[in-house]
Motif scaffolding. Sequence first.
Motif, PDB file in Angstrom:
ATOM      1  N   LYS A  57      73.227  82.613 159.070  1.00 52.08           N
ATOM      2  CA  LYS A  57      74.042  81.362 158.558  1.00 52.08           C
ATOM      3  C   LYS A  57      73.299  80.306 157.739  1.00 52.08           C
ATOM      4  CE  LYS A  57      76.822  81.964 162.691  1.00 52.08           C
ATOM      5  NZ  LYS A  57      77.566  81.242 163.809  1.00 52.08           N
ATOM      6  N   ARG A  58      72.036  80.408 158.148  1.00 49.41           N
ATOM      7  CA  ARG A  58      71.240  78.999 157.351  1.00 49.41           C
ATOM      8  C   ARG A  58      71.781  77.849 157.631  1.00 49.41           C
ATOM      9  NH1 ARG A  58      67.752  82.181 154.722  1.00 49.41           N
ATOM     10  NH2 ARG A  58      68.572  84.172 153.863  1.00 49.41           N
ATOM     11  N   ARG A  59      71.683  76.852 156.667  1.00 51.41           N
ATOM     12  CA  ARG A  59      72.125  75.408 156.815  1.00 51.41           C
ATOM     13  C   ARG A  59      73.561  75.426 156.391  1.00 51.41           C
ATOM     14  NH1 ARG A  59      68.908  74.244 160.744  1.00 51.41           N
ATOM     15  NH2 ARG A  59      66.789  75.072 159.986  1.00 51.41           N
ATOM     16  N   THR A  60      74.372  74.201 156.912  1.00 50.13           N
ATOM     17  CA  THR A  60      75.489  74.109 156.717  1.00 50.13           C
ATOM     18  C   THR A  60      75.952  73.287 155.558  1.00 50.13           C
ATOM     19  OG1 THR A  60      75.747  72.463 158.426  1.00 50.13           O
ATOM     20  CG2 THR A  60      76.456  74.752 159.101  1.00 50.13           C
ATOM     21  N   ASP A  61      75.019  72.475 155.173  1.00 46.00           N
ATOM     22  CA  ASP A  61      75.170  71.599 154.033  1.00 46.00           C
ATOM     23  C   ASP A  61      74.003  71.446 153.234  1.00 46.00           C
ATOM     24  OD1 ASP A  61      73.644  69.500 154.858  1.00 46.00           O
ATOM     25  OD2 ASP A  61      75.362  69.036 156.220  1.00 46.00           O
ATOM     26  N   PHE A  62      73.833  71.200 152.014  1.00 48.13           N
ATOM     27  CA  PHE A  62      72.944  71.100 150.944  1.00 48.13           C
ATOM     28  C   PHE A  62      71.825  69.917 151.523  1.00 48.13           C
ATOM     29  CE2 PHE A  62      75.957  72.464 147.565  1.00 48.13           C
ATOM     30  CZ  PHE A  62      75.616  73.660 147.631  1.00 48.13           C
ATOM     31  N   ARG A  63      72.456  68.785 152.025  1.00 49.27           N
ATOM     32  CA  ARG A  63      71.053  67.985 152.584  1.00 49.27           C
ATOM     33  C   ARG A  63      70.411  68.450 153.736  1.00 49.27           C
ATOM     34  NH1 ARG A  63      71.257  64.651 157.312  1.00 49.27           N
ATOM     35  NH2 ARG A  63      73.427  65.432 157.732  1.00 49.27           N
ATOM     36  N   LYS A  64      70.727  69.381 154.889  1.00 50.41           N
ATOM     37  CA  LYS A  64      70.117  69.987 155.664  1.00 50.41           C
ATOM     38  C   LYS A  64      69.346  71.166 154.993  1.00 50.41           C
ATOM     39  CE  LYS A  64      73.340  69.112 159.597  1.00 50.41           C
ATOM     40  NZ  LYS A  64      74.122  69.932 160.425  1.00 50.41           N
ATOM     41  N   PHE A 101      57.197  94.058 162.597  1.00 44.38           N
ATOM     42  CA  PHE A 101      58.187  94.299 161.340  1.00 44.38           C
ATOM     43  C   PHE A 101      59.290  93.107 161.330  1.00 44.38           C
ATOM     44  CE2 PHE A 101      60.517  95.277 165.280  1.00 44.38           C
ATOM     45  CZ  PHE A 101      61.910  94.575 165.110  1.00 44.38           C
ATOM     46  N   GLY A 102      59.669  93.117 160.188  1.00 46.63           N
ATOM     47  CA  GLY A 102      60.835  92.368 159.752  1.00 46.63           C
ATOM     48  C   GLY A 102      61.922  92.857 158.987  1.00 46.63           C
ATOM     49  N   GLY A 103      62.965  92.145 159.049  1.00 49.66           N
ATOM     50  CA  GLY A 103      64.047  92.814 158.135  1.00 49.66           C
ATOM     51  C   GLY A 103      64.865  91.546 157.306  1.00 49.66           C
ATOM     52  N   PRO A 104      65.680  92.002 156.230  1.00 53.92           N
ATOM     53  CA  PRO A 104      66.138  91.134 155.511  1.00 53.92           C
ATOM     54  C   PRO A 104      67.531  90.343 155.938  1.00 53.92           C
ATOM     55  CG  PRO A 104      66.549  93.452 154.799  1.00 53.92           C
ATOM     56  CD  PRO A 104      65.885  93.402 155.858  1.00 53.92           C
ATOM     57  N   ASP A 105      68.046  89.478 155.414  1.00 52.12           N
ATOM     58  CA  ASP A 105      69.438  88.724 156.027  1.00 52.12           C
ATOM     59  C   ASP A 105      70.286  88.972 154.983  1.00 52.12           C
ATOM     60  OD1 ASP A 105      68.019  87.011 154.105  1.00 52.12           O
ATOM     61  OD2 ASP A 105      68.296  85.449 155.450  1.00 52.12           O
ATOM     62  N   ALA A 106      71.527  88.722 155.227  1.00 47.76           N
ATOM     63  CA  ALA A 106      72.735  88.567 154.377  1.00 47.76           C
ATOM     64  C   ALA A 106      73.595  87.539 154.873  1.00 47.76           C
ATOM     65  CB  ALA A 106      73.362  90.262 154.367  1.00 47.76           C
ATOM     66  N   ALA A 107      74.630  87.301 154.019  1.00 47.65           N
ATOM     67  CA  ALA A 107      75.735  86.287 154.221  1.00 47.65           C
ATOM     68  C   ALA A 107      77.029  87.179 154.900  1.00 47.65           C
ATOM     69  CB  ALA A 107      76.345  85.610 153.008  1.00 47.65           C
ATOM     70  N   HIS A 108      77.498  86.557 155.870  1.00 46.78           N
ATOM     71  CA  HIS A 108      78.788  87.353 156.498  1.00 46.78           C
ATOM     72  C   HIS A 108      80.070  87.000 155.866  1.00 46.78           C
ATOM     73  CE1 HIS A 108      82.077  88.344 159.708  1.00 46.78           C
ATOM     74  NE2 HIS A 108      80.943  89.297 160.029  1.00 46.78           N
ATOM     75  N   PRO A 109      81.049  87.909 155.642  1.00 42.02           N
ATOM     76  CA  PRO A 109      82.448  87.443 154.895  1.00 42.02           C
ATOM     77  C   PRO A 109      82.982  86.073 155.602  1.00 42.02           C
ATOM     78  CG  PRO A 109      82.071  89.966 155.130  1.00 42.02           C
ATOM     79  CD  PRO A 109      81.093  89.278 155.935  1.00 42.02           C
ATOM     80  N   PHE A 158      81.556  83.443 156.627  1.00 41.04           N
ATOM     81  CA  PHE A 158      80.561  82.180 156.473  1.00 41.04           C
ATOM     82  C   PHE A 158      81.379  81.388 155.378  1.00 41.04           C
ATOM     83  CE2 PHE A 158      76.198  84.198 157.308  1.00 41.04           C
ATOM     84  CZ  PHE A 158      76.702  84.223 158.664  1.00 41.04           C
ATOM     85  N   THR A 159      81.125  80.242 155.494  1.00 45.12           N
ATOM     86  CA  THR A 159      81.668  78.983 154.650  1.00 45.12           C
ATOM     87  C   THR A 159      80.959  79.213 153.053  1.00 45.12           C
ATOM     88  OG1 THR A 159      79.990  77.420 154.690  1.00 45.12           O
ATOM     89  CG2 THR A 159      81.805  77.283 156.420  1.00 45.12           C
ATOM     90  N   PRO A 160      81.928  78.813 152.226  1.00 45.35           N
ATOM     91  CA  PRO A 160      81.342  79.023 150.790  1.00 45.35           C
ATOM     92  C   PRO A 160      79.969  78.460 150.514  1.00 45.35           C
ATOM     93  CG  PRO A 160      83.658  78.475 150.693  1.00 45.35           C
ATOM     94  CD  PRO A 160      83.176  78.316 152.183  1.00 45.35           C
ATOM     95  N   VAL A 161      79.930  77.288 151.085  1.00 45.06           N
ATOM     96  CA  VAL A 161      78.552  76.479 151.187  1.00 45.06           C
ATOM     97  C   VAL A 161      77.096  77.594 151.649  1.00 45.06           C
ATOM     98  CG1 VAL A 161      77.090  74.590 151.818  1.00 45.06           C
ATOM     99  CG2 VAL A 161      79.249  74.222 150.807  1.00 45.06           C
ATOM    100  N   GLN A 162      77.714  78.229 152.998  1.00 43.75           N
ATOM    101  CA  GLN A 162      76.473  78.887 153.629  1.00 43.75           C
ATOM    102  C   GLN A 162      76.414  80.224 152.767  1.00 43.75           C
ATOM    103  OE1 GLN A 162      78.854  79.332 157.403  1.00 43.75           O
ATOM    104  NE2 GLN A 162      77.162  78.428 158.184  1.00 43.75           N
ATOM    105  N   LYS A 163      77.433  80.672 151.961  1.00 46.35           N
ATOM    106  CA  LYS A 163      77.352  81.827 151.032  1.00 46.35           C
ATOM    107  C   LYS A 163      76.361  81.607 150.009  1.00 46.35           C
ATOM    108  CE  LYS A 163      81.569  84.163 152.570  1.00 46.35           C
ATOM    109  NZ  LYS A 163      82.901  84.716 152.159  1.00 46.35           N
ATOM    110  N   ALA A 164      76.705  80.194 149.449  1.00 43.28           N
ATOM    111  CA  ALA A 164      75.685  79.929 148.171  1.00 43.28           C
ATOM    112  C   ALA A 164      74.413  79.592 148.516  1.00 43.28           C
ATOM    113  CB  ALA A 164      76.307  78.632 147.554  1.00 43.28           C
ATOM    114  N   ILE A 165      74.051  79.085 149.783  1.00 42.64           N
ATOM    115  CA  ILE A 165      72.953  78.920 150.191  1.00 42.64           C
ATOM    116  C   ILE A 165      72.138  80.500 150.585  1.00 42.64           C
ATOM    117  CG2 ILE A 165      71.529  77.909 152.187  1.00 42.64           C
ATOM    118  CD1 ILE A 165      73.254  75.727 152.339  1.00 42.64           C
ATOM    119  N   VAL A 199      82.209  80.084 145.108  1.00 45.27           N
ATOM    120  CA  VAL A 199      80.820  80.534 145.546  1.00 45.27           C
ATOM    121  C   VAL A 199      79.873  80.608 144.553  1.00 45.27           C
ATOM    122  CG1 VAL A 199      79.425  82.036 146.803  1.00 45.27           C
ATOM    123  CG2 VAL A 199      81.489  81.469 147.698  1.00 45.27           C
ATOM    124  N   GLY A 200      80.005  81.264 143.285  1.00 44.47           N
ATOM    125  CA  GLY A 200      79.248  81.055 142.384  1.00 44.47           C
ATOM    126  C   GLY A 200      79.111  79.767 141.755  1.00 44.47           C
TER     127      GLY A 200
END
Length: 359
Positions: free
Chosen positions: A205-212, A112-120, A122-129, A316-317
């Motif tokens: 959390k994914r990546r912390t900046d756009f380069r990564k 099985f697998g499950g989806p993911d979401a952004a925690h409140p 998280f940084t704006p960049v992490q939320k955007a990613i 974030v938008g």
Amino acid sequence: MNYSIIVPVFNRPDEVGELLESLAQQTFKDFEVIIVEDGSQRTCKDVCDQFAGILPLHYYYKENSGPGQSRNYGAERANGEWLIVLDSDVVLPPDYLRNVETGRKEAGFAAFGGPDAAHPSFTPVQKAISYSMTSFFTTGGIRGGKAKLDKFYPRSFNMGIRREVYRELGGFSKMRFGEDIDFSYRIVEAGHKTCLLPDAWVWHKRRTDFRKFFRQVYNSGIARINLEKRHPGTLKLVHLLPMVFTVGVIGLLLLFCVGVCLYGYGEWLDGNGLRPTDNMHQGVGLMLCVLAILPLLLYSTVIFFDSSIRNRSLWVGLLSVPAAFVQLMGYGLGFIESWWKRCILKQDEFTAFEKNFYQ
């Protein structure tokens, strides 16, 4: 024991602390945690020691071999009936394991697998990613959720499998990137059922900046061709969309440059008293510029408003616009490079940013 939670770690002690804290808050308690330190220079052993009396926790250190082989290392030492693989940069809601337990009793499946979401938090960049990786407007629907563009395959940031099936298939391959999709393909090809559990979601959390982030999606594009070579017929139309988007954006930018050149040429003609052809050049140039920019502005506007509404943040938008372009074009460029090298030049399997992706 029902569950063994396996987490490969590379130089991320702070994130491991947050993950372990969320595991300590689980309402379902029948599980063990296996942390596999994959040759880190900054280890998380001290962090793990703090949870020694709180969680049934096992810590192992090994030489660096990549996340797939580290998961296999942990699986060999696991005692649970089910193996749950998580990335070190996820945080679990308190009912995660209870929702997994409920879901697996209601449906018969081997993985099985499950989806993911952004925690409140998280940084704006992490939320955007996070938005760019989950939004319908960026092909994020293929990753998990109630509505998808392609058949669901579990991903290693949030994935569970019966231990006997894991061992039957030999676990993750030695692919440095895309190894989780390769494993999911092998699960299905072996005749086992996979399932999406929408309620078994995680904060990612994914990546912390756009380069990564670019490195991540670029490797994903490369991995898609590598996966098609390993599993012929798995390349679907949806996987081509980022490549089409990338070629389209490059084409529009070239069209804009042609328009600027024509408009400038018209200005030069006008400055030298050459009429009426200067007006024609300026008009055509201006029209080409508008035709090139309009689709990009329209797409960016859709992303901006949709993300702003979903995240309740204009900032974030706004950040979601470059995140969306990085996600689609990074994947598309990696896809094109891999297609050229593997399908045209007939080279062997490869991965970009292999040495520094997991930094």
